[in-house]
Design a protein around this motif. Structure first.
Motif, PDB file in Angstrom:
ATOM      1  N   VAL A 144      15.356  -4.668  -3.153  1.00 21.93           N
ATOM      2  CA  VAL A 144      14.251  -5.375  -2.490  1.00 21.93           C
ATOM      3  C   VAL A 144      13.055  -5.430  -3.444  1.00 21.93           C
ATOM      4  CG1 VAL A 144      12.737  -5.454  -0.480  1.00 21.93           C
ATOM      5  CG2 VAL A 144      15.049  -4.503  -0.268  1.00 21.93           C
ATOM      6  N   PRO A 145      12.719  -6.629  -3.950  1.00 23.05           N
ATOM      7  CA  PRO A 145      11.612  -6.735  -4.913  1.00 23.05           C
ATOM      8  C   PRO A 145      10.265  -6.462  -4.256  1.00 23.05           C
ATOM      9  CG  PRO A 145      12.935  -8.758  -4.810  1.00 23.05           C
ATOM     10  CD  PRO A 145      13.337  -7.921  -3.653  1.00 23.05           C
ATOM     11  N   LYS A 146       9.435  -5.733  -4.956  1.00 18.60           N
ATOM     12  CA  LYS A 146       8.081  -5.424  -4.493  1.00 18.60           C
ATOM     13  C   LYS A 146       7.148  -5.432  -5.700  1.00 18.60           C
ATOM     14  CE  LYS A 146       9.112  -4.415  -0.171  1.00 18.60           C
ATOM     15  NZ  LYS A 146       8.613  -5.236   0.945  1.00 18.60           N
ATOM     16  N   LEU A 147       5.871  -5.237  -5.413  1.00 20.06           N
ATOM     17  CA  LEU A 147       4.901  -5.068  -6.501  1.00 20.06           C
ATOM     18  C   LEU A 147       4.372  -3.641  -6.535  1.00 20.06           C
ATOM     19  CD1 LEU A 147       2.837  -8.386  -6.362  1.00 20.06           C
ATOM     20  CD2 LEU A 147       4.518  -7.705  -8.054  1.00 20.06           C
ATOM     21  N   TYR A 148       5.111  -2.725  -5.942  1.00 21.31           N
ATOM     22  CA  TYR A 148       4.641  -1.335  -5.875  1.00 21.31           C
ATOM     23  C   TYR A 148       4.334  -0.773  -7.267  1.00 21.31           C
ATOM     24  CZ  TYR A 148       6.704  -1.168  -1.144  1.00 21.31           C
ATOM     25  OH  TYR A 148       7.034  -1.395   0.154  1.00 21.31           O
ATOM     26  N   LEU A 187       1.704  -6.138  -1.796  1.00 20.19           N
ATOM     27  CA  LEU A 187       0.928  -7.368  -1.915  1.00 20.19           C
ATOM     28  C   LEU A 187       1.806  -8.611  -1.860  1.00 20.19           C
ATOM     29  CD1 LEU A 187      -1.934  -6.773  -4.475  1.00 20.19           C
ATOM     30  CD2 LEU A 187      -2.114  -7.790  -2.229  1.00 20.19           C
ATOM     31  N   LEU A 188       3.090  -8.451  -2.196  1.00 22.32           N
ATOM     32  CA  LEU A 188       3.981  -9.614  -2.152  1.00 22.32           C
ATOM     33  C   LEU A 188       4.076 -10.152  -0.731  1.00 22.32           C
ATOM     34  CD1 LEU A 188       7.129  -9.026  -4.371  1.00 22.32           C
ATOM     35  CD2 LEU A 188       5.352 -10.742  -4.617  1.00 22.32           C
ATOM     36  N   GLY A 189       4.187  -9.246   0.237  1.00 21.54           N
ATOM     37  CA  GLY A 189       4.260  -9.670   1.626  1.00 21.54           C
ATOM     38  C   GLY A 189       2.993 -10.408   2.031  1.00 21.54           C
ATOM     39  N   PHE A 190       1.854  -9.889   1.587  1.00 19.79           N
ATOM     40  CA  PHE A 190       0.578 -10.538   1.900  1.00 19.79           C
ATOM     41  C   PHE A 190       0.529 -11.929   1.269  1.00 19.79           C
ATOM     42  CE2 PHE A 190      -3.832 -11.616   1.131  1.00 19.79           C
ATOM     43  CZ  PHE A 190      -4.395 -11.381   2.376  1.00 19.79           C
ATOM     44  N   TRP A 191       1.023 -11.996   0.041  1.00 16.63           N
ATOM     45  CA  TRP A 191       1.043 -13.277  -0.656  1.00 16.63           C
ATOM     46  C   TRP A 191       1.850 -14.308   0.135  1.00 16.63           C
ATOM     47  CZ3 TRP A 191      -0.791 -16.483  -4.151  1.00 16.63           C
ATOM     48  CH2 TRP A 191       0.007 -17.542  -4.564  1.00 16.63           C
ATOM     49  N   HIS A 192       3.047 -13.941   0.511  1.00 18.74           N
ATOM     50  CA  HIS A 192       3.913 -14.906   1.190  1.00 18.74           C
ATOM     51  C   HIS A 192       3.351 -15.299   2.552  1.00 18.74           C
ATOM     52  CE1 HIS A 192       7.047 -15.247  -1.704  1.00 18.74           C
ATOM     53  NE2 HIS A 192       7.206 -13.944  -1.773  1.00 18.74           N
ATOM     54  N   ALA A 252      10.721  -1.370   7.384  1.00 14.37           N
ATOM     55  CA  ALA A 252      10.117  -0.104   7.816  1.00 14.37           C
ATOM     56  C   ALA A 252      10.752   1.070   7.084  1.00 14.37           C
ATOM     57  CB  ALA A 252      10.277   0.059   9.318  1.00 14.37           C
ATOM     58  N   GLN A 253      12.055   1.001   6.849  1.00 15.08           N
ATOM     59  CA  GLN A 253      12.718   2.092   6.131  1.00 15.08           C
ATOM     60  C   GLN A 253      12.257   2.148   4.679  1.00 15.08           C
ATOM     61  OE1 GLN A 253      16.704   0.829   7.169  1.00 15.08           O
ATOM     62  NE2 GLN A 253      17.026   2.657   8.431  1.00 15.08           N
ATOM     63  N   ILE A 254      11.968   0.990   4.102  1.00 13.18           N
ATOM     64  CA  ILE A 254      11.483   0.984   2.716  1.00 13.18           C
ATOM     65  C   ILE A 254      10.074   1.567   2.657  1.00 13.18           C
ATOM     66  CG2 ILE A 254      10.779  -0.505   0.806  1.00 13.18           C
ATOM     67  CD1 ILE A 254      13.030  -2.404   1.687  1.00 13.18           C
ATOM     68  N   GLU A 255       9.251   1.142   3.589  1.00 16.51           N
ATOM     69  CA  GLU A 255       7.850   1.575   3.579  1.00 16.51           C
ATOM     70  C   GLU A 255       7.702   3.054   3.939  1.00 16.51           C
ATOM     71  OE1 GLU A 255       4.970  -0.131   2.943  1.00 16.51           O
ATOM     72  OE2 GLU A 255       6.040  -1.919   2.308  1.00 16.51           O
ATOM     73  N   LEU A 260      -5.624  -4.433   3.325  1.00 16.68           N
ATOM     74  CA  LEU A 260      -4.707  -4.541   2.187  1.00 16.68           C
ATOM     75  C   LEU A 260      -3.420  -3.762   2.478  1.00 16.68           C
ATOM     76  CD1 LEU A 260      -4.458  -5.303  -0.964  1.00 16.68           C
ATOM     77  CD2 LEU A 260      -5.094  -2.926  -1.329  1.00 16.68           C
ATOM     78  N   PRO A 261      -2.282  -4.420   2.454  1.00 20.23           N
ATOM     79  CA  PRO A 261      -1.030  -3.689   2.677  1.00 20.23           C
ATOM     80  C   PRO A 261      -0.543  -3.053   1.387  1.00 20.23           C
ATOM     81  CG  PRO A 261      -0.568  -6.006   2.403  1.00 20.23           C
ATOM     82  CD  PRO A 261      -2.049  -5.849   2.236  1.00 20.23           C
ATOM     83  N   ARG A 262       0.398  -2.148   1.498  1.00 21.11           N
ATOM     84  CA  ARG A 262       0.968  -1.528   0.298  1.00 21.11           C
ATOM     85  C   ARG A 262       1.675  -2.581  -0.545  1.00 21.11           C
ATOM     86  NH1 ARG A 262       6.074   2.089  -0.097  1.00 21.11           N
ATOM     87  NH2 ARG A 262       5.874   2.945  -2.196  1.00 21.11           N
TER      88      ARG A 262
END
Lengths: 558, 137
Positions: free
Chosen positions: A385-389, B70-75, A360-363, B66-68
Motif C-alpha cells: 500500500v503506497p503512502k508518503l509516510y 498526505l496521499l489520502g488528503f491529496w486524493h 485502519a489496520q495500516i494506520e 492534517l492526516p498521517r
C-alpha cells in the motif's frame, strides 16, 4: 530561458524549442524559471549554487511518437536530454539531470496502465504511472494482485525499477528491476525497440518470458543512458490470503552468524518476505561501560552487559505471505529451525492479518512483541500500500523527529549476506570514520544490515548522515560532499561499492568499480559511443559519459 | 512555482501574531485566478497553525486536520481541484507538508497561488516554521 544546454548556441536552442513545441504542443515545453523549479533536486547539496544540476527546459511528451520526435530534434541540435518518469527519486537526485543545462524529458503525461492480468500476475505500464496510481487501479477493480511499492508511493514503477529500486515483499518482486519483463525503448537515434518476447510481432507472451532469444540488453537501461523506456512489463505478486509476522531474538553477539544463515535458508526457499534485522542493544548506548565495549568491538563485554540487562543482542522480524494455515506452518518451522541452531533464542508471535488489510489496520501502530522488543517494520509497504509516510524521515533525529533537512542523499554499500561479513563491515566502516573524522566516536557494532535485495545485504554508513546533517550552509554542504567522496574511496579500498547514487556522486560510485582498469566502464562507453554518437541521452548517468561530454567526468566541485 | 527563498522577501506583520512569529508574504503569481478557499488544512501538532489559518482564511471554510497520510488528503481534497469540481484549497503546514503538496500540485499543473512563510525565529537548521498556502488551478 535561464541557462543553455552545454555547447548549444542561443539561436540553435531557440530553434530546437520550436521543434519541441511542434512535437508536443507549446504548453508542454517549459522554459520559465518558475515552472522549471519542480525539475530541480529539492534536496541538492548544491541548491541555489551556480553549478547546481538544473535543466535548461523541460519537454512533456504524451506519446511514443512524441518522444521519438523530441529525440530526433535533440540529435539535430546535439542537445543533451534527461528523461524522468515521475521524478520523485529524492535522496538519489530527484528529477535533476547529471549534466546542468540538459533538457528534461518529463514522461508523467504518459501514465496509462496498459494491462493488468490477474491470472498471469503481470502488468504493462507507461513511465508516468506511480505506485499510488497503480494501487488505486487494482483496488478500484478488486484485482487479486499486489504491488511491491517503494517507500514513497508517489514514485513510479518504471523509474524506480530503472534506478534499481527495491521493496519489501518476496524476493522476486522486491527487486524491482528483476521483476520487470519486457520493455519498449526509444533508442538514441529515435528508433523504437522492444526487448524480450515483445521483439516477436504478434507474441502474446511479452510478460511471460523475459529473454526471448539472443542477448538481452534490458539491463543496459537500468542506471544507464542507452535509451528512453516508454513501456515496461512487470511481474506482480498474487494477492495472498494472509500475512503473518514473528520476531526472533538471539542472546549473544556471535549468534548473529547462525541467525543470518537460518534466515538466508528461509529466504532462499522463498518462505519469507524481507527480514528486518536490528539490535535491541541500542538502548544500552547511554551506559558508558557498554558504549566503550561497543566502540572497541569487545564482544565478551558486550555480551556480559547485555545479559546483565536481560537483553538479547540481535533481533529479526520475519514476515510470511500465503494462507492462514501455511503462514502459521512456516512460522512454526522458522521457530523450530532457529531454536535448533541457537541456544537461548526467543520467538514471539506477531501480527496475523487477512489480506488485503484495511486502512485502519495500516494506520493502527501495532506493538505485538513484549517489551523491550519492538517492531520496526513499516507495515504499509509490506502490504503493498503506497503512502508518503517515509517523508517523516529526512533530517529526522531522535531529539527532533520533525526536523526538516535541506540535503538528502542515500548511500548504501553492498555487503556479502553473512553474519561474518556484517561484523567485518562494521569494523571497516568504523575505520573509515576514524580516518575521515579523527577523534569522532561512532558505534558501528550495532549496525544491522538491510536485506532489501534478496541475495545481498546493504549497509549505510549512517555516521555521515547524522554527523553532517546540521550544517546547511553552502560551505557546510560542500564540505559534506567532499567528505562523502573520500568515504566512497575508502569504502572501495576496503572492498565495498554502493548500489545507487544521486547524479552528483555517480562518477564517484562508478569509480569504485574499477576492475582491470575500468573494463566495465570502458565497455559501457564503447557501447554508448556506438549507439549514441551525439551523446544526447542522459550524459553522465551511471558514470557513463559519451565522447562528446567525456571531459566532464568528475567535474562537479572537484 | 515560488521558491522558499523567494518567500522571504517583503515582510508584512499579521494582526494577532506576535513579532517573533511574523510572516513574510509573497506576491501571488501574475494573473493567478482569485480562487475561493473552501477548505483549510491545519497541522494540529503546532499550536499556531489554526490561529494563523483563521487570520488568513475565512472562518466559514471547512477546517481539516492534517492526516498521517498526505496521499489520502491529496486524493480526497486536492486532486479534485484540478478537475474543477472544487475551488481552491488552502492550508497552514510545516515546510515538509508544503513541499509534498507543492510537488503533487506541480505534477498536475496546479499552482500555489499564494504562499506565506514564517520567517522570524527561523534562523536555525531546525526548521519547524509554518507555511501558509493557497492552491488552485
Amino acid at each position: 530561458v535561464a541557462i543553455l544546454p552545454p555547447g548549444v548556441s542561443a539561436p540553435d536552442f531557440a530553434k530546437a524549442l520550436l521543434e519541441f513545441e511542434a512535437a508536443v504542443g507549446k504548453e508542454w515545453v517549459i522554459t520559465s524559471p518558475e515552472e522549471i523549479h519542480p525539475y530541480r533536486d529539492y534536496f541538492s547539496i548544491l541548491k541555489d549554487q551556480d553549478d547546481e544540476l538544473v535543466p535548461s527546459a523541460a519537454v512533456c511528451p504524451a506519446s511514443v511518437e512524441q518522444v521519438q520526435a523530441v529525440v530526433r530534434t535533440a540529435n539535430r541540435f546535439k542537445i543533451p536530454l534527461y528523461a524522468i518518469s515521475t521524478g520523485k527519486n529524492f535522496a538519489y537526485g530527484g528529477p535533476a539531470p547529471n549534466l546542468r543545462g540538459s533538457v528534461t524529458v518529463d514522461l508523467k503525461r504518459m501514465n496509462r496502465i496498459l494491462e493488468v492480468d490477474e491470472s498471469r500476475h503481470c502488468a504493462m505500464v507507461e513511465p508516468g504511472v506511480s505506485y499510488m496510481d497503480f494501487y488505486r487501479h487494482i483496488e478500484e477493480r478488486g484485482l487479486k494482485v499486489m504491488i511491491d511499492t517503494a517507500d514513497v508511493g508517489w514514485g513510479g514503477l518504471m523509474g524506480n525499477a530503472l534506478d534499481r529500486g527495491l521493496g519489501y515483499t518476496l524476493g522476486p518482486y522486491r527487486d524491482h528491476m528483476a521483476a520487470h519483463y519486457g520493455m519498449e525503448v526509444v533508442l538514441p537515434d529515435g528508433e523504437l525497440m522492444r526487448t524480450g518476447m515483445g521483439a516477436l510481432p504478434g507474441s502474446k507472451a511479452w510478460q511471460d518470458y523475459r529473454y526471448a532469444f539472443g542477448p538481452d540488453p534490458s539491463g543496459l537501461f537500468a542506471q544507464g543512458n542507452f535509451g528512453i523506456v516508454v513501456k515496461m512489463g512487470f511481474r506482480l505478486m498474487p494477492l495472498p490470503e494472509h500475512w503473518r509476522t514473528g520476531l526472533i531474538t538471539v542472546p549473544r553477539r556471535r549468534d548473529f552468524i547462525p541467525l543470518v544463515a537460518t534466515v538466508n535458508y528461509l529466504s532462499d526457499l522463498f518462505v519469507i518476505g524481507e527480514p528486518i534485522y536490528s539490535s535491541p542493544l541500542d538502548r544500552l548506548l547511554t551506559d558508558a561501560t557498554f558504549r566503550k565495549a561497543a566502540l572497541d568491538f569487545n564482544e565478551a563485554e558486550m555480551d556480559r552487559i547485555a545479559g546483565a540487562n536481560n537483553l538479547h543482542s540481535w533481533q529479526v522480524e520475519l514476515q510470511f505471505y500465503g494462507s492462514e494455515k501455511s503462514t502459521l506452518a512456516n512460522w512454526e518451522w522458522a521457530k523450530e529451525l532457529i531454536l535448533r541452531k541457537v541456544a537461548g533464542a526467543n520467538c514471539f508471535d506477531g501480527d496475523s492479518l487477512k489480506m488485503p488489510v484495511t486502512q485502519a489496520q495500516i494506520e493502527d501502530v501495532q506493538h505485538p512483541y513484549p517489551a523491550p522488543y519492538r517492531s520496526i517494520m513499516r507495515r504499509n509497504v509490506m502490504h503493498g500500500v503506497p503512502k508518503l509516510y517515509m517523508w517523516r524521515s529526512p533530517g529526522r533525529t531522535d531529539a527532533d523527529p520533525e526536523t526538516w533537512n535541506e540535503t538528502h542523499i542515500g548511500l548504501f554499500s553492498v555487503v556479502a549476506r553473512s553474519g561474518e561479513a556484517v561484523f567485518q563491515a562494521q569494523k571497516d566502516f568504523a575505520a573509515v570514520v576514524r580516518k575521515s573524522r579523527p577523534g569522532a566516536e561512532y558505534v558501528a557494532a550495532l549496525t544491522a544490515p538491510l536485506q532489501w535485495h534478496q541475495f545481498g545485504f546493504f549497509i549505510g554508513n549512517s555516521f555521515f548522515g547524522t554527523a553532517t546533517r546540521n550544517d546547511s550552509s553552502p560551505e557546510g554542504k560542500v564540505r559534506q560532499l567532499k567528505e562523502l567522496r573520500e568515504v566512497l574511496k575508502m569504502n572501495a579500498a576496503a572492498g565495498y561499492g554502493d548500489y545507487r547514487a544521486p547524479p552528483i556522486l555517480q562518477d564517484d560510485v562508478a569509480e569504485q568499480y574499477s576492475f582491470n582498469n575500468h573494463a566495465l566502464r570502458r565497455f559501457n562507453e564503447a557501447l554508448k559511443d556506438a549507439i549514441d554518437p551525439n551523446g544526447i541521452l542522459s550524459p553522465g548517468r551511471g558514470g557513463i559519459w559519451p565522447k562528446a561530454h567525456r571531459s566532464r567526468r568528475g567535474g562537479i566541485r572537484k | 512555482m515560488i521558491t522558499r527563498r523567494q518567500l522571504m522577501g517583503s515582510a508584512m506583520a499579521l494582526p494577532g501574531i506576535a513579532l517573533s512569529q511574523r510572516m513574510a508574504i509573497a506576491a501571488p503569481s501574475p494573473g493567478a485566478p482569485k480562487a475561493r478557499v473552501h477548505k483549510v488544512l491545519i497541522d494540529e501538532r503546532f499550536a499556531l497553525s489554526r490561529p494563523i489559518a483563521q487570520t488568513l482564511f475565512t472562518p466559514a471554510a471547512i477546517y481539516l486536520p492534517l492526516p498521517r497520510d498526505l496521499l489520502g488528503f491529496w486524493h480526497q481534497h486536492l486532486a479534485p481541484v484540478r478537475t474543477g469540481t472544487t475551488s481552491a484549497v488552502s492550508g497552514v503546514t510545516t515546510e515538509r507538508g508544503f513541499f509534498l503538496l507543492q510537488t503533487l500540485a506541480a505534477d498536475h499543473r496546479l499552482r500555489m497561488q499564494r504562499v506565506w512563510s514564517q520567517t522570524a525565529g527561523d534562523t536555525s537548521h531546525l526548521d519547524t516554521s509554518l507555511v501558509a498556502w493557497v492552491m488552485g488551478p
